[in-house]
Design a protein around this motif. Structure first.
Motif, short mmCIF file in Angstrom:
data_model
loop_
_atom_site.label_atom_id
_atom_site.label_comp_id
_atom_site.label_asym_id
_atom_site.label_seq_id
_atom_site.Cartn_x
_atom_site.Cartn_y
_atom_site.Cartn_z
N THR A 1 0.81 -1.22 0.00
CA THR A 1 0.00 0.00 0.00
C THR A 1 0.85 1.27 0.00
OG1 THR A 1 -0.14 -0.06 2.43
CG2 THR A 1 -1.90 -1.14 1.20
N ASP B 1 -6.57 6.36 -5.58
CA ASP B 1 -5.66 6.27 -4.44
C ASP B 1 -4.38 5.51 -4.79
OD1 ASP B 1 -7.41 7.67 -2.86
OD2 ASP B 1 -8.37 5.87 -2.05
N ASN B 2 -4.51 4.51 -5.65
CA ASN B 2 -3.35 3.67 -5.97
C ASN B 2 -2.63 4.08 -7.25
OD1 ASN B 2 -5.31 2.92 -7.74
ND2 ASN B 2 -5.03 0.71 -7.51
#
Length: 644
Positions: free
Chosen positions: A68, A355-356
């Protein structure tokens, strides 16, 4: 842990993780969750005296944490000849690795000679925390080095993983996958045995492997070419997780391989039904693949219906633009292409940063969207131009070109210049065309047009050659200076490979010649896009017996050698390239040359030393030809043995 081992471990960590004199961290042994302040002194680095310095940070920790973790931009404050910044450490982080770039020129980077600058989290007893070494190994083996132009060295990652496990034996539970994948990708002697042994040890340590473990074991067996065990574990993965990624991948292959359009669509419908409600990255690519197959079969009505039936699956602006461009390129359904192009622009405008989504260093979301917008406006301009709407196309092309010539796309520049002249804006086309050529972003067509415009002006006579040389002089001088600074002097790893005709091609046999080595694969879009310019470069030196071009096919796939050879041969024959193509199907040569991405080109001098390397293709064919020609000319005129 005994005292002697601890002392040697701490010495190792201090040597491995401490920054050089360029960066001073405070505290230098932070605890988890603390904020680290740092001072960066760029003197002696590529960023010395640079007014635009930015810090790129990669927090690291366990493999789960790294899944993450994303690179972050750190704000810096200039204080005289130094830069200061702060790094708040997340609780789960075991350290942070940083590098420095010029955001206005991301090629100017200080990554500490690929080692980065790093500070590790410590325990309250002053010992490096768990994952301080293993996490840094994950950084070196990940995408962070590649993004910053650093070397991504598998053996360096392995050293850190192994040191982590020695210091914290319980960490083997976390690091057996990256360790074994590193062995598999490194492909050094005995790697298959190491991977098999590691798999057996991992299985023995677990009462019952979970689906993720089974998937990793399947991938490892595939990587080392153990088809029998790979097939066994593939089935075990599918049985354990019938809706998972591996199961989807197998079904996706059926869709991709089917050539009959009706059956292909039926297979896609079955895929959609069977994996409904399951997250999949396959569905979007398969939908785009089938859409392109409609185009291949000239089924425009079927394509329209196919897209209309799947409004939720055609919300990707990239897919919409790709289809629109393909339609325009083939002059099919231009009104429908225009509709898709407009939709791509609407979708792009509404998109928020996922987000990624990892942006390249020095680029923010607005920069990314502006780049996409220009590309899609180029598609729209091309579509309306092909419909004869020149005035509208001209206005669209003005939005498509990058107003900073050094960053512009030569192909878009060419379309703009040609359309501007057709639309009655020759003076503007000439002014911008000259700026493109001066920046090295012109094309042969742009130069031809400029020459014609120049000769049409009263009194210019036959001075067109001098006019063109004047436009190109500054860029060529800068490129020559840049190449001189970029020359390296490293021994080229020896290799001996068979080419498509079965001839043995050995680097040792080419001593005394300048050798251009281009690593490529048939699936690699930038490789294929660069080939016309590489063909031009080879043709430029075809009468020079002291220059040899080798196009080493690598990373082609995991099929049998005969299958891969046929695939590569058919590609070369179809394109009618007169290339010498050595075959590196086990990737050993590309790994010896530390090739992380393709295309990667090397120029090797007469004594067998690497003197120049180039990664990627920026879409500028003329730049590629000029760049290689300049390097070859420099090496040809320098005495053999002369250093850079």
């Amino acid at each position: 842990m005994n005292a002697s081992f601890l002392n040697s471990f701490l010495l190792l960590v201090i040597g491995s993780l401490s920054a050089t004199a360029q960066v001073e961290f405070t505290p230098d042994k932070p605890l988890a969750g603390q904020t680290v302040r740092f001072v960066y002194t760029p003197k002696g680095t590529p960023l010395a005296d640079d007014p635009n310095v930015q810090c790129q940070a990669m927090y690291y920790g366990s493999p789960g944490f790294m899944n993450t973790s994303r690179p972050k931009t750190v704000t810096l404050i200039r204080q005289g000849n130094t830069w200061t910044g702060e790094l708040p450490l997340p609780e789960r982080a075991a350290g942070v690795a940083i590098a420095f770039i010029d955001p206005k020129d991301p090629k100017k980077v200080d990554h500490n000679k690929s080692d980065f600058y790093s500070v590790a989290v410590h325990t309250t007893a002053g010992q490096p925390a768990r994952h301080a070494l293993g996490g840094l190994g994950l950084v070196y083996g990940g995408s962070f080095p590649y993004m910053l132009g650093a070397d991504r060295e598998t053996d360096k990652s392995l050293r850190y993983y192994e040191q982590e496990v020695k210091a914290y034996p319980e960490s083997m539970e976390d690091y057996w996958p990256p360790i074994l994948f590193a062995y598999a990708y490194e492909r050094k002697d005995g790697y298959r045995e190491k991977v098999r042994k590691g798999i057996e040890e991992a299985k023995a340590a677990k009462k019952e492997p979970n689906p993720n473990d089974l998937s990793l074991i399947f991938q490892l067996y595939e990587l080392i070419g153990d088809k029998e065990n790979a097939a066994v574990y593939q089935q075990r993965v599918i049985q354990a997780d019938p809706k998972g990624v591996v199961a989807q991948g197998e079904r996706a292959k059926l869709v991709q391989k089917e050539e009959d359009l009706t059956r292909k669509k039926a297979l896609l419908l079955a895929f959609e039904k069977d994996f409904a409600g399951n997250p999949t990255y396959w569905l979007e690519s398969l939908t785009s693949h089938v859409a392109m197959t409609f185009l291949k079969h000239n089924e425009l009505a079927g394509l329209k219906q196919f897209i209309a039936e799947r409004p939720d699956q055609f919300k990707n602006h990239g897919t919409l633009n790709d289809i629109a461009w393909k339609l325009a390129e083939e002059s099919k359904g231009l009104l429908f292409a225009e509709e898709l192009s407009k939709k791509s622009l609407v979708v792009l405008k509404a998109e928020k940063q996922p987000d990624n989504f990892i942006l390249p260093p020095g680029m923010d979301w607005a920069d990314y969207q502006n780049g996409q917008y220009r590309m899609y406006m180029d598609t729209y301009a091309y579509i309306v131009e092909r419909q004869g709407r020149l005035a509208e196309a001209y206005e669209a092309y003005k939005e498509a070109i990058d107003r900073t010539p050094e960053r512009s796309n030569p192909e878009v520049n060419e379309r703009y210049v040609v359309c501007a002249i057709k639309a009655g804006h020759a003076a503007e086309a000439k002014q911008n065309g000259e700026a493109f050529v001066k920046a090295g972003k012109g094309t042969p067509k742009i130069k031809e047009v400029l020459r014609e415009l120049y000769l049409k002006q009263p009194g210019n006579g036959q001075d067109a050659d001098a006019y063109m040389a004047g436009l190109e002089a500054e860029y060529k001088a800068k490129q020559h200076e840049h190449i001189l600074k970029s020359l390296v002097n490293e021994p080229a790893p020896a290799f001996a490979l068979n080419d498509l005709d079965g001839n043995k091609i050995a680097l040792a046999d080419l001593k005394g010649k300048i050798v251009v080595v281009d690593f490529w694969a048939t699936w690699c879009g930038p490789c294929v896009a660069s080939f016309p310019s590489m063909q031009q470069a080879q043709a430029k030196f075809q009468r020079n017996p002291n220059v040899k071009f080798l196009f080493i096919n690598t990373m082609e796939g995991r099929d049998e050698a005969a299958v891969l050879t046929k695939k590569v041969a058919e590609f070369i024959q179809k394109k009618q390239y007169a290339f010498t193509v050595p075959l590196d199907f086990d990737n050993k040569v590309s790994q010896a040359y530390k090739v992380e991405g393709i295309p990667t080109k090397f120029v090797i001098d007469q004594e067998g030393n690497i003197r120049y390397r180039s990664i990627g293709f920026d879409g500028n064919p003329e730049k590629t030809v000029t760049e290689l020609a300049t390097v070859i000319d420099i090496l040809s005129t320098r005495p053999i043995g002369a250093n850079k």
